[in-house]
Design a protein around this motif. Structure first.
Motif, PDB file in Angstrom:
ATOM      1  N   CYS A  58       0.872  -1.171  -0.249  1.00 28.46           N
ATOM      2  CA  CYS A  58       0.092  -0.081   0.036  1.00 28.46           C
ATOM      3  C   CYS A  58       0.777   1.303  -0.018  1.00 28.46           C
ATOM      4  N   GLY A  59       0.541   1.956  -0.716  1.00 27.44           N
ATOM      5  CA  GLY A  59       1.423   3.571  -0.977  1.00 27.44           C
ATOM      6  C   GLY A  59       0.826   4.582  -0.199  1.00 27.44           C
ATOM      7  N   GLY A  60      -0.076   4.276   0.772  1.00 29.88           N
ATOM      8  CA  GLY A  60      -0.415   5.033   1.830  1.00 29.88           C
ATOM      9  C   GLY A  60      -1.865   5.898   1.491  1.00 29.88           C
ATOM     10  N   LEU A  98       3.933   2.400   2.759  1.00 32.22           N
ATOM     11  CA  LEU A  98       4.186   3.885   3.056  1.00 32.22           C
ATOM     12  C   LEU A  98       3.228   4.705   3.632  1.00 32.22           C
ATOM     13  N   GLY A  99       3.485   5.619   4.608  1.00 35.86           N
ATOM     14  CA  GLY A  99       2.453   6.581   5.168  1.00 35.86           C
ATOM     15  C   GLY A  99       1.235   5.447   5.497  1.00 35.86           C
ATOM     16  N   GLY A 100       0.248   5.775   5.251  1.00 33.30           N
ATOM     17  CA  GLY A 100      -1.079   5.137   5.769  1.00 33.30           C
ATOM     18  C   GLY A 100      -0.827   3.738   5.566  1.00 33.30           C
ATOM     19  N   LEU A 135       7.329   6.473   6.549  1.00 30.17           N
ATOM     20  CA  LEU A 135       6.379   7.249   6.982  1.00 30.17           C
ATOM     21  C   LEU A 135       6.640   8.643   6.054  1.00 30.17           C
ATOM     22  N   PRO A 136       6.304   8.735   4.908  1.00 31.07           N
ATOM     23  CA  PRO A 136       7.047   9.907   4.055  1.00 31.07           C
ATOM     24  C   PRO A 136       5.953  11.219   4.170  1.00 31.07           C
ATOM     25  N   GLU A 137       4.997  10.995   5.051  1.00 30.57           N
ATOM     26  CA  GLU A 137       3.785  12.226   5.068  1.00 30.57           C
ATOM     27  C   GLU A 137       4.564  13.701   5.363  1.00 30.57           C
ATOM     28  N   MET A 269      -1.920  17.535  12.990  1.00 28.30           N
ATOM     29  CA  MET A 269      -2.535  17.182  11.788  1.00 28.30           C
ATOM     30  C   MET A 269      -3.289  18.189  11.301  1.00 28.30           C
ATOM     31  N   ALA A 270      -4.255  18.647  12.151  1.00 26.67           N
ATOM     32  CA  ALA A 270      -5.409  19.654  11.754  1.00 26.67           C
ATOM     33  C   ALA A 270      -4.807  21.251  11.267  1.00 26.67           C
ATOM     34  N   THR A 271      -3.463  21.339  12.159  1.00 33.05           N
ATOM     35  CA  THR A 271      -2.757  22.678  11.626  1.00 33.05           C
ATOM     36  C   THR A 271      -2.175  22.571  10.468  1.00 33.05           C
ATOM     37  N   GLN A 288       6.385  16.442 -10.044  1.00 33.14           N
ATOM     38  CA  GLN A 288       7.777  15.608 -10.412  1.00 33.14           C
ATOM     39  C   GLN A 288       7.187  14.480 -11.263  1.00 33.14           C
ATOM     40  N   ARG A 289       6.260  14.055 -11.245  1.00 32.52           N
ATOM     41  CA  ARG A 289       5.728  12.920 -12.001  1.00 32.52           C
ATOM     42  C   ARG A 289       5.188  13.244 -13.462  1.00 32.52           C
ATOM     43  N   ALA A 290       4.491  14.133 -13.227  1.00 37.75           N
ATOM     44  CA  ALA A 290       4.381  15.099 -14.736  1.00 37.75           C
ATOM     45  C   ALA A 290       5.531  15.375 -15.435  1.00 37.75           C
TER      46      ALA A 290
HETATM   47  C1  LIG Z   1      -9.593  20.143   9.915  1.00 34.82           C
HETATM   48  C2  LIG Z   1      -8.406  19.162   9.285  1.00 34.82           C
HETATM   49  C3  LIG Z   1      -8.563  17.996   9.826  1.00 34.82           C
HETATM   50  C4  LIG Z   1      -7.659  17.198   9.608  1.00 34.82           C
HETATM   51  C5  LIG Z   1      -8.269  15.752   8.986  1.00 34.82           C
HETATM   52  C6  LIG Z   1      -7.296  14.844   8.513  1.00 34.82           C
HETATM   53  C7  LIG Z   1      -7.797  13.701   8.007  1.00 34.82           C
HETATM   54  C8  LIG Z   1      -7.089  12.762   6.986  1.00 34.82           C
HETATM   55  C9  LIG Z   1      -6.176  12.043   7.930  1.00 34.82           C
HETATM   56  C10 LIG Z   1      -5.696  10.682   7.373  1.00 34.82           C
HETATM   57  C11 LIG Z   1      -4.539  10.426   7.759  1.00 34.82           C
HETATM   58  C12 LIG Z   1      -3.771  10.309   6.697  1.00 34.82           C
HETATM   59  C13 LIG Z   1      -2.355   9.889   7.053  1.00 34.82           C
HETATM   60  C14 LIG Z   1      -1.563   8.862   5.868  1.00 34.82           C
HETATM   61  C15 LIG Z   1      -1.211   9.771   5.026  1.00 34.82           C
HETATM   62  C16 LIG Z   1      -0.459   9.230   4.005  1.00 34.82           C
HETATM   63  O1  LIG Z   1      -0.486   8.136   3.744  1.00 34.82           O
HETATM   64  S1  LIG Z   1      -0.084  10.438   2.739  1.00 34.82           S
HETATM   65  C17 LIG Z   1       0.686   9.551   1.550  1.00 34.82           C
HETATM   66  C18 LIG Z   1       1.952   8.705   1.902  1.00 34.82           C
HETATM   67  N1  LIG Z   1       2.403   7.715   1.056  1.00 34.82           N
HETATM   68  C19 LIG Z   1       3.538   8.633   0.137  1.00 34.82           C
HETATM   69  O2  LIG Z   1       3.888   9.406   0.232  1.00 34.82           O
HETATM   70  C20 LIG Z   1       3.766   7.491  -1.044  1.00 34.82           C
HETATM   71  C21 LIG Z   1       3.752   8.190  -2.421  1.00 34.82           C
HETATM   72  N2  LIG Z   1       4.124   7.334  -3.396  1.00 34.82           N
HETATM   73  C22 LIG Z   1       5.280   6.993  -3.577  1.00 34.82           C
HETATM   74  O3  LIG Z   1       6.301   7.441  -3.176  1.00 34.82           O
HETATM   75  C23 LIG Z   1       5.509   6.048  -4.997  1.00 34.82           C
HETATM   76  O4  LIG Z   1       4.427   6.515  -5.706  1.00 34.82           O
HETATM   77  C24 LIG Z   1       5.544   4.527  -4.577  1.00 34.82           C
HETATM   78  C25 LIG Z   1       4.510   4.170  -3.758  1.00 34.82           C
HETATM   79  C26 LIG Z   1       7.067   4.430  -3.810  1.00 34.82           C
HETATM   80  C27 LIG Z   1       5.599   3.860  -6.063  1.00 34.82           C
HETATM   81  O5  LIG Z   1       6.720   4.521  -6.880  1.00 34.82           O
HETATM   82  P1  LIG Z   1       6.631   4.116  -8.452  1.00 34.82           P
HETATM   83  O6  LIG Z   1       6.599   2.521  -8.708  1.00 34.82           O
HETATM   84  O7  LIG Z   1       7.811   4.925  -8.931  1.00 34.82           O
HETATM   85  O8  LIG Z   1       5.451   4.759  -8.851  1.00 34.82           O
HETATM   86  P2  LIG Z   1       4.884   6.415  -9.220  1.00 34.82           P
HETATM   87  O9  LIG Z   1       5.229   6.794 -10.449  1.00 34.82           O
HETATM   88  O10 LIG Z   1       5.619   7.074  -8.198  1.00 34.82           O
HETATM   89  O11 LIG Z   1       3.264   6.111  -8.742  1.00 34.82           O
HETATM   90  C28 LIG Z   1       2.445   5.747  -9.817  1.00 34.82           C
HETATM   91  C29 LIG Z   1       1.356   6.451  -9.802  1.00 34.82           C
HETATM   92  O12 LIG Z   1       0.660   6.412  -8.327  1.00 34.82           O
HETATM   93  C30 LIG Z   1       0.198   7.493  -8.114  1.00 34.82           C
HETATM   94  N3  LIG Z   1       0.481   7.579  -6.474  1.00 34.82           N
HETATM   95  C31 LIG Z   1       1.327   7.014  -5.916  1.00 34.82           C
HETATM   96  N4  LIG Z   1       1.278   7.131  -4.382  1.00 34.82           N
HETATM   97  C32 LIG Z   1       0.030   7.836  -4.482  1.00 34.82           C
HETATM   98  C33 LIG Z   1      -0.770   8.076  -3.359  1.00 34.82           C
HETATM   99  N5  LIG Z   1      -0.595   7.579  -2.120  1.00 34.82           N
HETATM  100  N6  LIG Z   1      -1.986   8.490  -3.600  1.00 34.82           N
HETATM  101  C34 LIG Z   1      -2.518   8.753  -5.017  1.00 34.82           C
HETATM  102  N7  LIG Z   1      -1.812   8.584  -5.811  1.00 34.82           N
HETATM  103  C35 LIG Z   1      -0.617   7.981  -5.584  1.00 34.82           C
HETATM  104  C36 LIG Z   1       1.409   8.468  -8.618  1.00 34.82           C
HETATM  105  O13 LIG Z   1       0.973   9.743  -8.786  1.00 34.82           O
HETATM  106  C37 LIG Z   1       1.535   7.621 -10.078  1.00 34.82           C
HETATM  107  O14 LIG Z   1       0.294   8.183 -10.790  1.00 34.82           O
HETATM  108  P3  LIG Z   1       0.510   9.273 -12.013  1.00 34.82           P
HETATM  109  O15 LIG Z   1       0.795  10.554 -11.200  1.00 34.82           O
HETATM  110  O16 LIG Z   1      -0.724   9.547 -12.702  1.00 34.82           O
HETATM  111  O17 LIG Z   1       1.742   8.924 -12.696  1.00 34.82           O
END
Ligand SMILES: CCCCCCCCCCCCC/C=C/C(=O)SCCNC(=O)CCNC(=O)[C@H](O)C(C)(C)COP(=O)(O)OP(=O)(O)OC[C@H]1O[C@@H](n2cnc3c(N)ncnc32)[C@H](O)[C@@H]1OP(=O)(O)O
Length: 732
Positions: A58-60, A98-100, A135-137, A269-271, A288-290
């Protein structure tokens, strides 16, 4: 969504399904909630395994959901319910967690992952084919708010968790095992192993497996640990708020009971969640991906262009840039012929390059066969290479000669690249028999470290040539940005405007200290003057001399005018005083010795500025930080719009990637074009117009046509700018 099925008689297998990275979208979360409920309610199911389809756990969280109205089951209670389950839940981690995704795994009672050592026999030995966890958040302007800041320190200790959470770095399965994040790694099919494991722990007590019930391992001096961590994150990314919040959240884990820690995590997180920095960083993630999906106005793209294989490459000229490029090519696994016609320089390079490689290998945990590089004083040595990168002195006559010779010596299909930082790629191409095989590959110093590569296509560059250079950039681990040919390409062309404004500000009453402070507080690692001292003032001086600009013999009003526009000779004058920056121990600042690093204010420079202003009848005025930022940054942004209008860069994301990866633009501000969007295009126009009124002799303070048109179109958000550019170009 998530698929649920019962396997091996009593294991409930939940498979996340959201290609390509199984991000936790609303429907995936709903799928998990429903599947967990089903598994826990099914008497035949004794344990549960969670995995992801297509070899990715899962990518989060789904980053695309963040800018929208959130719906579906929230992550925190979902993970809480998994942890509270009375049947063992095992995370089977392939690909990425990663992340979530990792937070979900931390809610499970056991974590098993994939790790396999791969040895590439020829050049590089590396550990590959391993899952990545992290956890790359923080890199998205957030914190791990699904319990990550509270569970990870309880599992692996506060110092290690602080490191992972504040840097966002990914660790391999091998390191994750060592840290204690994983219970087990396997070289076999992870899901099969996890299912077997789940069967083996059926019925065992889960009391010691719920991380939220752990306490953090006690530490003797918590205060100084967190003070140090805070200093570190503040200096690593000046002005960034997410790393600071990450430290505060981990501190809560170390000092508060779990439930209160979770409250603190939520508050922090809210801030962050709706902050401009989070918006900027999430924009930049997709930007970066674009950039990777490059295109040129002639229609060249990955899918229309076939890159050629490059196994053997040559570098011509082994100065600082050439050495760095040699190292970058060798690190990418290529066989390299390094050519330098000056014997002394060649001798120095044969010592310097191996030690640079050695240092890189230690950093990256790789080994490189030293015989992957051969050195020669003779250009004939490049006769059989697939690609040449010319990195000789920045002098057109010299480069012309090199290209003429290469065109005769090399195979007819060898790609000829120039590392020029501003000279005309079309002109160099015209010196060869195959101009379609000529492109610019503009590296940034140090070339083996800096991530940015501008791939400059000329009028006649073939799509295959551009694709080959882009592909090679990728292989070297660079962020390659395809840009058109013009003076300075995208990056240096914009920089020129920024530097000029900084000089003008000095003429009008500012000091290098004031200008640098404003830019550093904005988030640049170094202000413009400190940076010029580091890179050497003589570099720009040489270019200005070649362009016939650096003439300090002019007097009166003509001393500060060139080609009908305002010009500041301050940089030229400093060079005439032998002040080239750090290398001479004097520049815009003074240093304790030539090569010294610590910039100190220099009274000589202040006197020099006073005398200069008096000589030219310039009355110094008070200049504030806002004016510094607006003058320096808005003019750079304006040039960016001009570059977009001319089609030199395909979209704003390209310019933003160039500035973040090549020029130290603070990532949490998204890049110059994103910054313009944040500030508001109308405001940028209004300020530029005002400054142009005050300085009519600076024509590029006039807002560019594209900028004006965007405002006339109601200032659409940045992701719609390409449409406005496209519409305009299609009318031409
Ligand atoms: C009042 C306020 C209240 C606040 C309330 C808060 C509510 C919310 C709380 C929720 C709590 C959240 C806590 C968790 C947060 C997170 O998880 S944030 C996400 C963390 N994850 C990441 O940062 C990982 C990001 N992805 C990557 O690093 C890479 O994609 C990968 C997984 C290592 C895979 O790499 P690679 O094989 O090279 O593929 P890519 O080209 O990078 O990606 C392929 C396409 O997938 C898209 N994508 C990747 N990850 C995500 C994602 N997490 N979400 C959506 N889309 C993702 C990526 O964009 C690519 O697509 P295109 O851009 O179309 O090419």
């Amino acid at each position: 969504m998530a698929q649920y099925r019962r396997v091996s008689g009593s294991v409930g297998l939940i498979t996340l399904q959201n290609p390509p990275v199984n991000a936790l979208s609303a429907s995936v979360r709903q799928g998990i909630v429903d599947s967990v409920k089903r598994a826990l309610g099914d008497q035949k199911v004794k344990s549960v395994v969670i995995c992801g389809q297509n070899g990715v756990f899962c990518g989060g969280a789904d980053i695309r959901e963040f800018g929208r109205q959130m719906s579906g089951p929230p992550l925190v209670p979902m993970i809480h319910d998994i942890e509270a389950a009375n049947k063992p839940v095992v995370a089977a981690i392939e690909g990425s967690a990663l992340g979530g995704g990792l937070e979900l795994a931390l809610g499970c009672h056991y974590r098993i992952s994939h790790s396999k050592a791969v040895v590439y026999h020829c050049f590089i030995m590396t550990m590959s084919d391993q899952a990545k966890l992290g956890l790359p958040e923080v890199t998205l302007g957030l914190l791990p708010a699904a319990g990550g800041t509270q569970r990870l320190p309880r599992l692996i200790g506060v110092p290690a968790a602080l490191n992972l959470i504040t840097t966002g770095r990914h660790v391999t399965a091998a390191e994750a095992l060592q840290l204690g994040i994983l219970d087990h790694v396997t070289e076999h099919n992870t899901v099969d192993v996890a299912v077997k494991f789940a069967l083996s722990v059926t019925g065992e007590s889960l009391d010691g497996r719920r991380i939220s019930s752990f306490s953090c391992a006690p530490l003797s001096d918590l205060d100084s640990l967190f003070e140090e961590a805070m200093l570190k994150v503040r200096s690593a990314a000046r002005g960034a708020i997410a790393p600071v919040a990450c430290v505060q959240a981990v501190r809560a884990a170390a000092t508060l009971p779990y439930a209160q820690g979770m409250e603190r995590e939520k508050e922090l997180m809210a801030t962050l969640f709706h902050s401009g920095q989070a918006r900027a960083l999430q924009y930049f993630f997709f930007a970066q991906r674009a950039v990777g999906r490059w295109s040129t106005p002639s229609g060249a793209r990955w899918d229309t262009s076939q890159p050629r294989p490059v196994r053997k490459a040559a570098v011509i000229g082994l100065g600082t840039m050439g050495r760095g490029i040699t190292v970058a090519l060798a690190q990418a696994g290529l066989s390299v012929v390094a050519v330098e016609t000056h014997a002394k320089q060649l001798m120095e390079a044969t010592k310097a390059v191996p030690s640079m490689l050695k240092r890189g290998a230690v950093r990256g945990g790789t080994t490189i066969e030293p015989d992957s590089i051969t050195y020669s004083q003779n250009l004939q040595a490049v006769a059989d290479v697939d690609l040449v990168i010319e990195a000789v002195f920045e002098d057109m006559a010299l480069k012309e000669k090199v290209f003429q010779q290469l065109s005769i010596i090399c195979k007819p299909d060898t790609l000829l690249c120039t590392n020029t930082s501003s000279l005309d790629v079309d002109h160099l191409a015209s010196q060869t028999r195959h101009p379609e095989l000529v492109v610019g590959m503009h590296f940034f110093a140090p070339a083996h470290v800096m991530k940015l590569l501008e791939v400059v296509y000329g009028r006649r560059s073939s799509p295959a040539a551009v694709a080959t250079a882009m592909q090679l950039g990728k292989k070297m681990g660079k962020v390659s940005v395809a840009v058109g040919n013009c003076r300075g390409f995208a990056g240096n062309r914009m920089l020129k405007r920024y530097l000029e404004q900084a000089f003008f500000l000095l003429e009008e009453g500012a000091t290098p200290e004031l200008v640098d402070r404003a830019l550093e507080e904005f988030g640049f690692p170094m202000g413009v003057f400190r940076m010029s001292d580091l890179s050497g003032l003589d570099v720009g001086w040489r270019v200005r001399k070649a362009d016939g600009l650096a003439d300090t013999s002019l007097t009166g009003t003509s001393a500060r005018v060139r080609q009908g526009c305002r010009y500041s000779p301050l940089g030229d004058l400093l060079c005439e005083h032998g002040r080239f920056g750090q290398k001479t121990g004097r520049g815009w600042y003074q240093y304790d010795k030539p090569g010294g690093r610590v910039a100190k204010s220099d009274p000589w420079l202040h006197n020099f500025l006073d005398e200069y202003r008096a000589r030219h009848g310039l009355v110094p005025r008070c200049i504030d930080q806002q004016e510094v930022l607006e003058r320096c940054l808005f003019v750079l942004i304006n040039e960016g719009f001009q570059i977009l209008e001319e089609g030199i860069a395909a979209g704003p994301e390209d310019i933003d990637a160039i500035y973040v990866f090549g020029y130290g633009w603070p990532r949490h501000r998204g890049g110059p074009m994103f910054y313009a969007d944040m500030v508001g295009l109308e405001r940028v126009v209004e300020r530029l117009e005002r400054y142009h009124q005050a300085h009519p002799d600076v024509p590029y303070l006039q807002p560019s046509g594209l900028l004006r048109r965007l405002v006339a179109n109601g200032s659409p958000p940045i992701h719609k700018w390409r449409n406005v550019i496209k519409n305009r170009n299609s009318q031409l």
